[in-house]
Write a protein that holds these residues in place. Structure first.
Motif, PDB file in Angstrom:
ATOM      1  N   LEU A   1      24.015 -67.418 -50.874  1.00  0.00           N
ATOM      2  CA  LEU A   1      23.250 -68.216 -49.916  1.00  0.00           C
ATOM      3  C   LEU A   1      21.777 -68.288 -50.311  1.00  0.00           C
ATOM      4  CD1 LEU A   1      23.437 -69.769 -47.250  1.00  0.00           C
ATOM      5  CD2 LEU A   1      23.004 -67.623 -46.069  1.00  0.00           C
ATOM      6  N   GLN A   2      21.233 -67.156 -50.754  1.00  0.00           N
ATOM      7  CA  GLN A   2      19.836 -67.163 -51.202  1.00  0.00           C
ATOM      8  C   GLN A   2      19.666 -68.066 -52.427  1.00  0.00           C
ATOM      9  OE1 GLN A   2      18.719 -63.085 -51.841  1.00  0.00           O
ATOM     10  NE2 GLN A   2      18.588 -62.625 -49.649  1.00  0.00           N
ATOM     11  N   ALA A   3      20.624 -68.029 -53.344  1.00  0.00           N
ATOM     12  CA  ALA A   3      20.543 -68.876 -54.539  1.00  0.00           C
ATOM     13  C   ALA A   3      20.613 -70.350 -54.152  1.00  0.00           C
ATOM     14  CB  ALA A   3      21.657 -68.526 -55.517  1.00  0.00           C
ATOM     15  N   MET A   4      21.489 -70.693 -53.233  1.00  0.00           N
ATOM     16  CA  MET A   4      21.592 -72.076 -52.778  1.00  0.00           C
ATOM     17  C   MET A   4      20.308 -72.520 -52.067  1.00  0.00           C
ATOM     18  SD  MET A   4      25.599 -72.146 -51.524  1.00  0.00           S
ATOM     19  CE  MET A   4      25.319 -73.430 -50.368  1.00  0.00           C
ATOM     20  N   GLU A   5      19.719 -71.620 -51.281  1.00  0.00           N
ATOM     21  CA  GLU A   5      18.455 -71.956 -50.604  1.00  0.00           C
ATOM     22  C   GLU A   5      17.348 -72.185 -51.622  1.00  0.00           C
ATOM     23  OE1 GLU A   5      17.871 -68.687 -47.954  1.00  0.00           O
ATOM     24  OE2 GLU A   5      19.067 -69.595 -46.352  1.00  0.00           O
ATOM     25  N   ARG A   6      17.320 -71.373 -52.689  1.00  0.00           N
ATOM     26  CA  ARG A   6      16.313 -71.557 -53.729  1.00  0.00           C
ATOM     27  C   ARG A   6      16.511 -72.896 -54.444  1.00  0.00           C
ATOM     28  NH1 ARG A   6      17.492 -66.794 -56.730  1.00  0.00           N
ATOM     29  NH2 ARG A   6      17.799 -65.403 -54.989  1.00  0.00           N
ATOM     30  N   GLN A   7      17.773 -73.234 -54.701  1.00  0.00           N
ATOM     31  CA  GLN A   7      18.060 -74.517 -55.341  1.00  0.00           C
ATOM     32  C   GLN A   7      17.643 -75.685 -54.446  1.00  0.00           C
ATOM     33  OE1 GLN A   7      22.196 -74.589 -56.331  1.00  0.00           O
ATOM     34  NE2 GLN A   7      21.933 -73.437 -58.250  1.00  0.00           N
ATOM     35  N   LEU A   8      17.888 -75.582 -53.179  1.00  0.00           N
ATOM     36  CA  LEU A   8      17.505 -76.629 -52.248  1.00  0.00           C
ATOM     37  C   LEU A   8      15.972 -76.741 -52.160  1.00  0.00           C
ATOM     38  CD1 LEU A   8      20.035 -76.284 -49.292  1.00  0.00           C
ATOM     39  CD2 LEU A   8      19.849 -78.145 -50.917  1.00  0.00           C
ATOM     40  N   ASP A   9      15.316 -75.572 -52.120  1.00  0.00           N
ATOM     41  CA  ASP A   9      13.849 -75.583 -52.077  1.00  0.00           C
ATOM     42  C   ASP A   9      13.255 -76.173 -53.340  1.00  0.00           C
ATOM     43  OD1 ASP A   9      13.752 -74.524 -49.555  1.00  0.00           O
ATOM     44  OD2 ASP A   9      13.435 -72.456 -50.214  1.00  0.00           O
ATOM     45  N   SER A  10      13.821 -75.821 -54.495  1.00  0.00           N
ATOM     46  CA  SER A  10      13.291 -76.363 -55.758  1.00  0.00           C
ATOM     47  C   SER A  10      13.599 -77.867 -55.864  1.00  0.00           C
ATOM     48  CB  SER A  10      13.842 -75.601 -56.961  1.00  0.00           C
ATOM     49  OG  SER A  10      15.241 -75.831 -57.069  1.00  0.00           O
TER      50      SER A  10
ATOM     51  N   GLN B   1      31.659 -58.169 -49.967  1.00  0.00           N
ATOM     52  CA  GLN B   1      31.764 -59.617 -49.806  1.00  0.00           C
ATOM     53  C   GLN B   1      30.552 -60.173 -49.071  1.00  0.00           C
ATOM     54  OE1 GLN B   1      35.455 -60.428 -47.839  1.00  0.00           O
ATOM     55  NE2 GLN B   1      36.706 -59.990 -49.648  1.00  0.00           N
ATOM     56  N   SER B   2      30.078 -59.452 -48.079  1.00  0.00           N
ATOM     57  CA  SER B   2      28.910 -59.897 -47.321  1.00  0.00           C
ATOM     58  C   SER B   2      27.664 -59.945 -48.211  1.00  0.00           C
ATOM     59  CB  SER B   2      28.674 -58.958 -46.139  1.00  0.00           C
ATOM     60  OG  SER B   2      27.467 -59.257 -45.498  1.00  0.00           O
ATOM     61  N   ILE B   3      27.487 -58.935 -49.047  1.00  0.00           N
ATOM     62  CA  ILE B   3      26.343 -58.907 -49.967  1.00  0.00           C
ATOM     63  C   ILE B   3      26.451 -60.057 -50.966  1.00  0.00           C
ATOM     64  CG2 ILE B   3      25.275 -57.581 -51.826  1.00  0.00           C
ATOM     65  CD1 ILE B   3      25.970 -55.053 -50.200  1.00  0.00           C
TER      66      ILE B   3
ATOM     67  N   PHE C   1      40.776 -48.095 -43.335  1.00  0.00           N
ATOM     68  CA  PHE C   1      39.731 -48.821 -42.630  1.00  0.00           C
ATOM     69  C   PHE C   1      38.412 -48.741 -43.394  1.00  0.00           C
ATOM     70  CE2 PHE C   1      36.287 -48.930 -39.469  1.00  0.00           C
ATOM     71  CZ  PHE C   1      36.505 -50.198 -38.950  1.00  0.00           C
ATOM     72  N   HIS C   2      38.120 -47.569 -43.942  1.00  0.00           N
ATOM     73  CA  HIS C   2      36.891 -47.386 -44.720  1.00  0.00           C
ATOM     74  C   HIS C   2      36.906 -48.276 -45.965  1.00  0.00           C
ATOM     75  CE1 HIS C   2      33.289 -45.389 -46.082  1.00  0.00           C
ATOM     76  NE2 HIS C   2      33.866 -45.115 -47.242  1.00  0.00           N
ATOM     77  N   GLN C   3      38.060 -48.358 -46.635  1.00  0.00           N
ATOM     78  CA  GLN C   3      38.172 -49.212 -47.810  1.00  0.00           C
ATOM     79  C   GLN C   3      37.983 -50.681 -47.445  1.00  0.00           C
ATOM     80  OE1 GLN C   3      41.977 -48.181 -49.406  1.00  0.00           O
ATOM     81  NE2 GLN C   3      41.222 -46.370 -50.497  1.00  0.00           N
ATOM     82  N   LYS C   4      38.598 -51.112 -46.343  1.00  0.00           N
ATOM     83  CA  LYS C   4      38.432 -52.501 -45.907  1.00  0.00           C
ATOM     84  C   LYS C   4      36.973 -52.779 -45.535  1.00  0.00           C
ATOM     85  CE  LYS C   4      43.103 -53.101 -44.163  1.00  0.00           C
ATOM     86  NZ  LYS C   4      43.938 -53.269 -42.956  1.00  0.00           N
ATOM     87  N   LEU C   5      36.333 -51.821 -44.904  1.00  0.00           N
ATOM     88  CA  LEU C   5      34.930 -51.988 -44.521  1.00  0.00           C
ATOM     89  C   LEU C   5      34.031 -52.087 -45.747  1.00  0.00           C
ATOM     90  CD1 LEU C   5      33.282 -52.121 -41.914  1.00  0.00           C
ATOM     91  CD2 LEU C   5      32.905 -49.676 -42.120  1.00  0.00           C
ATOM     92  N   GLU C   6      34.303 -51.282 -46.766  1.00  0.00           N
ATOM     93  CA  GLU C   6      33.532 -51.382 -48.007  1.00  0.00           C
ATOM     94  C   GLU C   6      33.750 -52.733 -48.680  1.00  0.00           C
ATOM     95  OE1 GLU C   6      34.242 -48.209 -50.725  1.00  0.00           O
ATOM     96  OE2 GLU C   6      33.222 -46.728 -49.476  1.00  0.00           O
ATOM     97  N   SER C   7      34.987 -53.208 -48.674  1.00  0.00           N
ATOM     98  CA  SER C   7      35.289 -54.514 -49.261  1.00  0.00           C
ATOM     99  C   SER C   7      34.535 -55.624 -48.518  1.00  0.00           C
ATOM    100  CB  SER C   7      36.795 -54.771 -49.202  1.00  0.00           C
ATOM    101  OG  SER C   7      37.086 -56.075 -49.622  1.00  0.00           O
TER     102      SER C   7
END
Length: 92
Positions: A76-85, A68-70, A58-64
């Protein structure tokens, strides 16, 4: 004086069959209880080891999922920057 000797307690050193049988039953009950305790401890040890193994998985799955979330957050931040630019270039 003979009456005094007759009324005193005497310890009978004979062991009759019922006392011997009671001692054997008591010993067998103690042995059976000990064996049962050992079996219960073995089952408990198996359960605890399985629980620890599932906790590791469970700990390994949680780390994975955390990685993935990070990763998704950075994308998502990169896409938002591209959209803003892109919107700032078209508005100029």
């Amino acid at each position: 004086m003979t009456k005094v000797n007759a009324t005193t307690w005497r310890l009978d050193r004979r062991i009759n069959l019922s006392v011997l049988l009671q001692l054997m039953v008591l010993a067998s009950m103690i042995l059976a209880s000990w064996v049962n305790l050992q079996r219960q401890l073995d089952l408990l040890q198996r359960d605890v080891s399985m629980l620890l193994q599932s906790q590791k998985e469970f700990h390994q799955k949680l780390e994975s999922l955390s990685h993935q979330s990070i990763s998704c957050e950075y994308r998502l931040q990169a896409m938002e920057r591209q959209l803003d630019s892109g919107t700032t270039k078209t508005s100029r």
